[in-house]
Design an enzyme around this catalytic site. Structure first.
Site, PDB file in Angstrom:
ATOM      1  N   ASN A  96      17.742  45.602  43.653  1.00 41.09           N
ATOM      2  CA  ASN A  96      17.323  44.229  43.398  1.00 41.09           C
ATOM      3  C   ASN A  96      17.040  43.438  44.671  1.00 41.09           C
ATOM      4  OD1 ASN A  96      20.234  44.850  43.201  1.00 41.09           O
ATOM      5  ND2 ASN A  96      20.503  42.654  43.290  1.00 41.09           N
ATOM      6  N   ALA A 153      15.925  41.879  29.503  1.00 43.70           N
ATOM      7  CA  ALA A 153      14.640  41.253  29.159  1.00 43.70           C
ATOM      8  C   ALA A 153      14.161  40.248  30.206  1.00 43.70           C
ATOM      9  CB  ALA A 153      14.760  40.551  27.811  1.00 43.70           C
ATOM     10  N   CYS A 178      23.089  37.040  41.735  1.00 46.66           N
ATOM     11  CA  CYS A 178      24.352  37.309  41.034  1.00 46.66           C
ATOM     12  C   CYS A 178      25.541  37.256  41.966  1.00 46.66           C
ATOM     13  CB  CYS A 178      24.309  38.669  40.368  1.00 46.66           C
ATOM     14  SG  CYS A 178      22.909  38.813  39.285  1.00 46.66           S
ATOM     15  N   GLN A 184      15.778  46.549  37.502  1.00 46.15           N
ATOM     16  CA  GLN A 184      14.645  46.056  38.301  1.00 46.15           C
ATOM     17  C   GLN A 184      13.400  46.931  38.141  1.00 46.15           C
ATOM     18  OE1 GLN A 184      14.339  43.255  39.878  1.00 46.15           O
ATOM     19  NE2 GLN A 184      16.447  42.550  39.928  1.00 46.15           N
ATOM     20  N   ALA A 189      21.866  43.013  31.146  1.00 50.59           N
ATOM     21  CA  ALA A 189      22.176  44.258  31.849  1.00 50.59           C
ATOM     22  C   ALA A 189      23.635  44.327  32.271  1.00 50.59           C
ATOM     23  CB  ALA A 189      21.268  44.412  33.055  1.00 50.59           C
ATOM     24  N   THR A 190      24.218  43.181  32.628  1.00 48.97           N
ATOM     25  CA  THR A 190      25.629  43.200  33.044  1.00 48.97           C
ATOM     26  C   THR A 190      26.504  43.773  31.924  1.00 48.97           C
ATOM     27  OG1 THR A 190      25.292  41.315  34.497  1.00 48.97           O
ATOM     28  CG2 THR A 190      27.548  41.752  33.830  1.00 48.97           C
TER      29      THR A 190
HETATM   30  N1  PMP Z   1      21.456  45.178  37.689  1.00 51.60           N
HETATM   31  C1  PMP Z   1      20.504  44.776  38.541  1.00 51.60           C
HETATM   32  C2  PMP Z   1      19.900  45.767  39.482  1.00 51.60           C
HETATM   33  C3  PMP Z   1      20.079  43.445  38.540  1.00 51.60           C
HETATM   34  O1  PMP Z   1      19.136  43.055  39.403  1.00 51.60           O
HETATM   35  C4  PMP Z   1      20.665  42.536  37.633  1.00 51.60           C
HETATM   36  C5  PMP Z   1      20.258  41.087  37.614  1.00 51.60           C
HETATM   37  N2  PMP Z   1      20.315  40.464  38.872  1.00 51.60           N
HETATM   38  C6  PMP Z   1      21.659  43.000  36.755  1.00 51.60           C
HETATM   39  C7  PMP Z   1      22.017  44.330  36.808  1.00 51.60           C
HETATM   40  C8  PMP Z   1      22.328  42.085  35.764  1.00 51.60           C
HETATM   41  O2  PMP Z   1      21.434  41.728  34.769  1.00 51.60           O
HETATM   42  P1  PMP Z   1      21.692  40.545  33.730  1.00 51.60           P
HETATM   43  O3  PMP Z   1      21.340  39.295  34.458  1.00 51.60           O
HETATM   44  O4  PMP Z   1      20.766  40.830  32.590  1.00 51.60           O
HETATM   45  O5  PMP Z   1      23.110  40.612  33.326  1.00 51.60           O
END
Ligand code: PMP
Length: 386
Positions: free
Chosen positions: A153, A202, A328, A181, A73-74
């Site tokens: 999150n 995923a 994160c 989420q 997602a990042t």
């Molecule tokens: N957006 C939200 C709301 C998240 O909770 C997270 C993961 N903590 C992310 C983005 C980032 O996702 P990823 O770990 O797949 O990069």
């Protein structure tokens, strides 16, 4: 019961064994590169990727041709925000987002600010929810993007996405939603929810880590996303690099399982979460739920006054795995920006813990956890009073 019990599903979920089983052959016998067009190994990998793309698309009510695979997602958030901004340099320079967003959104916005964008970071109420009215009030003729998350999150709080999306649509503004989420946990639908660009991952839905997706609506306003990563032109030129075939296969399986089972999972988990919450509120004086109104069914963010959250979690780590908030941003050691935006002081935010339940938690585990947490808080508070 196996200890410690995992209660941090918002940070990441264990891979469902059915997901792992489907992935395994793609590490070994089905080793093809999905872009290899000259042999059966490549065709097989390519077909598996397209089936997975279909499953991932269906989970969010999209068409598979509008899904791009990323590393998570990042990366999806970065591609979306930076791409939308680049595509709109002539149209405007203003983005509306909120103070409670994930760091991937906030830090991408900060980067865009350094490069000439103006960003409004909306306040939230003490319920943690972004109001449609605040979005409407922040609109300027220069606004080209509204970027708001589906569910938070740290608290699980759900924003009024459908209404915000409708507002964006009415004004011809691109609506980007970080649904990381929410996807796979509650019904998310790109059309019903009026979303133009959506990021998700995923590993939050019982799939593997290191694979995510970006949905991009065709023909939506101001959408002409340019790639972050250039190379062989994979993923319609938007994300070059050899596809992570086992990861994508796992993502597809995870999405398909969530589509079939998420209602069953949430119907089972919500009463367990509610029971836990009720016990804390009734039996620990001063316990306070952070964000309670519209919430994901498996999440509880709760403050226990006079209880240092880090010490509490550490003292329980033999039995339970929970968190203080976002994994994160845990290396920043700052009080949660989400809880602060909801009006908590640094001290109050330092009393909060996040419990996020998931598919593999049993009722017995949740009851045990409730009891252990309650006792630990009571013990710490007695010590504090002495
Ligand atoms: N957006 C939200 C709301 C998240 O909770 C997270 C993961 N903590 C992310 C983005 C980032 O996702 P990823 O770990 O797949 O990069």
């Amino acid at each position: 019961m196996n200890l410690p019990i995992y209660l941090d599903y918002n940070a990441t979920t264990p891979c469902d064994p059915r997901v792992v089983a489907d992935m395994l052959p793609y590490f070994t016998e089905h080793c093809g590169n999905a872009a290899s067009k000259d042999h059966s190994f490549g065709w097989m990998a390519g077909d598996a990727v397209e089936s997975a793309r279909e499953e991932v698309a269906q989970l969010v009510g999209a068409s598979s041709r509008n899904i791009i695979f990323t590393s998570g997602a990042t990366e999806a958030v970065n591609t979306a925000l930076k791409g939308i901004a680049t595509a709109n340099v002539r149209k405007g320079n203003h983005i509306i987002t909120a103070k409670t967003e994930h760091r991937s959104v906030l830090d991408s916005c900060a980067y865009l600010e350094e490069n000439g964008c103006r960003v409004t970071y909306l306040d939230v109420g003490n319920d943690g929810i972004v109001s449609v009215e605040s979005v409407e009030n922040a609109l300027t003729p220069d606004t080209f993007c509204i970027a708001l998350m589906y569910a938070n999150n740290e608290t699980g709080v759900i924003n009024p996405i459908q209404e915000i999306g409708a507002f964006a649509k009415e004004h011809g503004i691109c609506f980007f939603c970080d649904a990381t989420q929410a996807a796979g946990k509650i019904a998310v639908d790109v059309n019903r929810d009026n979303m133009d660009v959506v990021a998700f991952s995923a590993h939050k839905m019982y799939g593997p880590k290191g694979i995510g997706a970006l949905y991009i609506r065709e023909g939506a306003p101001g959408i002409n996303i340019s790639p972050l990563i250039h190379g062989g032109g994979h993923e319609r030129g938007l994300r070059s690099g050899t596809l992570n075939v086992p990861g994508i296969v796992g993502f597809g399986k995870a999405a398909s399982l969530c589509r079939q089972e998420m209602l069953r999972d949430s119907t089972r988990l919500q009463p367990l979460r509610d029971l836990m919450e009720e016990k804390f509120l009734n039996e620990i004086p001063g316990a306070l739920v952070n964000g309670r109104k519209d919430r994901l069914p498996h999440v509880l963010n709760i403050s226990f006054p006079d209880t240092d959250n880090e010490q509490l979690l550490l003292s329980l780590s033999k039995y339970l795995a929970m968190s203080r908030g976002s994994a994160c941003s845990s290396n920043t050691q700052k009080p949660s920006h989400v809880l602060k935006a909801m009006g908590l002081t640094d001290e109050q935010a330092g009393h909060a813990i996040r419990i996020s339940l998931g598919r593999f938690n049993t009722a017995e585990e949740v009851l045990f956890a409730t009891d252990v947490i309650k006792k630990a808080v009571q013990k710490k508070r007695t010590a504090f009073a002495e």
